[in-house]
Design a protein around this motif. Structure first.
Motif, PDB file in Angstrom:
ATOM      1  N   ILE A  63      15.961  33.050  42.540  1.00 35.41           N
ATOM      2  CA  ILE A  63      15.274  34.340  42.091  1.00 35.41           C
ATOM      3  C   ILE A  63      15.666  34.426  40.510  1.00 35.41           C
ATOM      4  O   ILE A  63      14.817  34.831  39.727  1.00 35.41           O
ATOM      5  CB  ILE A  63      15.922  35.578  42.729  1.00 35.41           C
ATOM      6  CG1 ILE A  63      15.304  35.656  44.244  1.00 35.41           C
ATOM      7  CG2 ILE A  63      15.648  36.857  42.077  1.00 35.41           C
ATOM      8  CD1 ILE A  63      16.044  36.500  45.092  1.00 35.41           C
TER       9      ILE A  63
ATOM     10  N   ILE B  82      19.074  30.753  47.284  1.00 30.51           N
ATOM     11  CA  ILE B  82      18.195  31.887  47.038  1.00 30.51           C
ATOM     12  C   ILE B  82      18.410  32.855  45.778  1.00 30.51           C
ATOM     13  O   ILE B  82      17.442  33.118  44.875  1.00 30.51           O
ATOM     14  CB  ILE B  82      18.090  33.110  48.148  1.00 30.51           C
ATOM     15  CG1 ILE B  82      17.715  32.406  49.512  1.00 30.51           C
ATOM     16  CG2 ILE B  82      17.405  34.586  47.986  1.00 30.51           C
ATOM     17  CD1 ILE B  82      17.885  32.935  50.893  1.00 30.51           C
ATOM     18  N   VAL B  83      19.576  32.898  45.441  1.00 35.77           N
ATOM     19  CA  VAL B  83      20.044  33.512  44.248  1.00 35.77           C
ATOM     20  C   VAL B  83      19.576  33.046  43.177  1.00 35.77           C
ATOM     21  O   VAL B  83      19.031  33.302  41.992  1.00 35.77           O
ATOM     22  CB  VAL B  83      21.428  33.974  44.288  1.00 35.77           C
ATOM     23  CG1 VAL B  83      21.960  34.217  42.869  1.00 35.77           C
ATOM     24  CG2 VAL B  83      22.132  34.973  45.202  1.00 35.77           C
TER      25      VAL B  83
ATOM     26  N   PHE C  41      13.225  32.570  38.525  1.00 35.22           N
ATOM     27  CA  PHE C  41      11.861  32.955  38.435  1.00 35.22           C
ATOM     28  C   PHE C  41      11.879  33.910  37.225  1.00 35.22           C
ATOM     29  O   PHE C  41      10.843  34.082  36.440  1.00 35.22           O
ATOM     30  CB  PHE C  41      11.493  33.996  39.640  1.00 35.22           C
ATOM     31  CG  PHE C  41      10.332  34.723  39.707  1.00 35.22           C
ATOM     32  CD1 PHE C  41       9.223  34.064  39.815  1.00 35.22           C
ATOM     33  CD2 PHE C  41      10.208  35.989  39.262  1.00 35.22           C
ATOM     34  CE1 PHE C  41       7.772  34.500  39.630  1.00 35.22           C
ATOM     35  CE2 PHE C  41       9.193  36.701  39.439  1.00 35.22           C
ATOM     36  CZ  PHE C  41       7.878  35.942  39.454  1.00 35.22           C
TER      37      PHE C  41
END
Length: 71
Positions: free
Chosen positions: A42, A38-39, A45
């Motif tokens: 992100i 998840i990190v 992105f």
């Protein structure tokens, strides 16, 4: 049958790092891998291509780790 399990864990972890570890019974490592995923998602992105390559390398490592966990 054991070869099938190794392959399944490797594929699951490559698609979603941590899923193969959870399926193999190592819940703590699987959840840590999912948080890292998840990190990285992100970060990719916001930063772009370089972090995406790091994410791919992490997915390959997670697949290898799940394969070794099945042994």
């Amino acid at each position: 049958m054991l070869i099938f399990k190794k392959d399944l864990l490797m594929i699951l972890s490559f698609l979603i790092p941590g899923l193969g570890q959870i399926y193999a019974g190592d819940m703590q490592k699987g959840l840590i891998f999912i948080v890292i995923l998840i990190v990285l998602m992100i970060a990719s992105f916001f930063t772009g291509f370089l972090t995406s390559i790091i994410n791919l390398i992490f997915a390959i490592y997670a697949a290898y780790d799940a394969y070794k966990l099945a042994q």
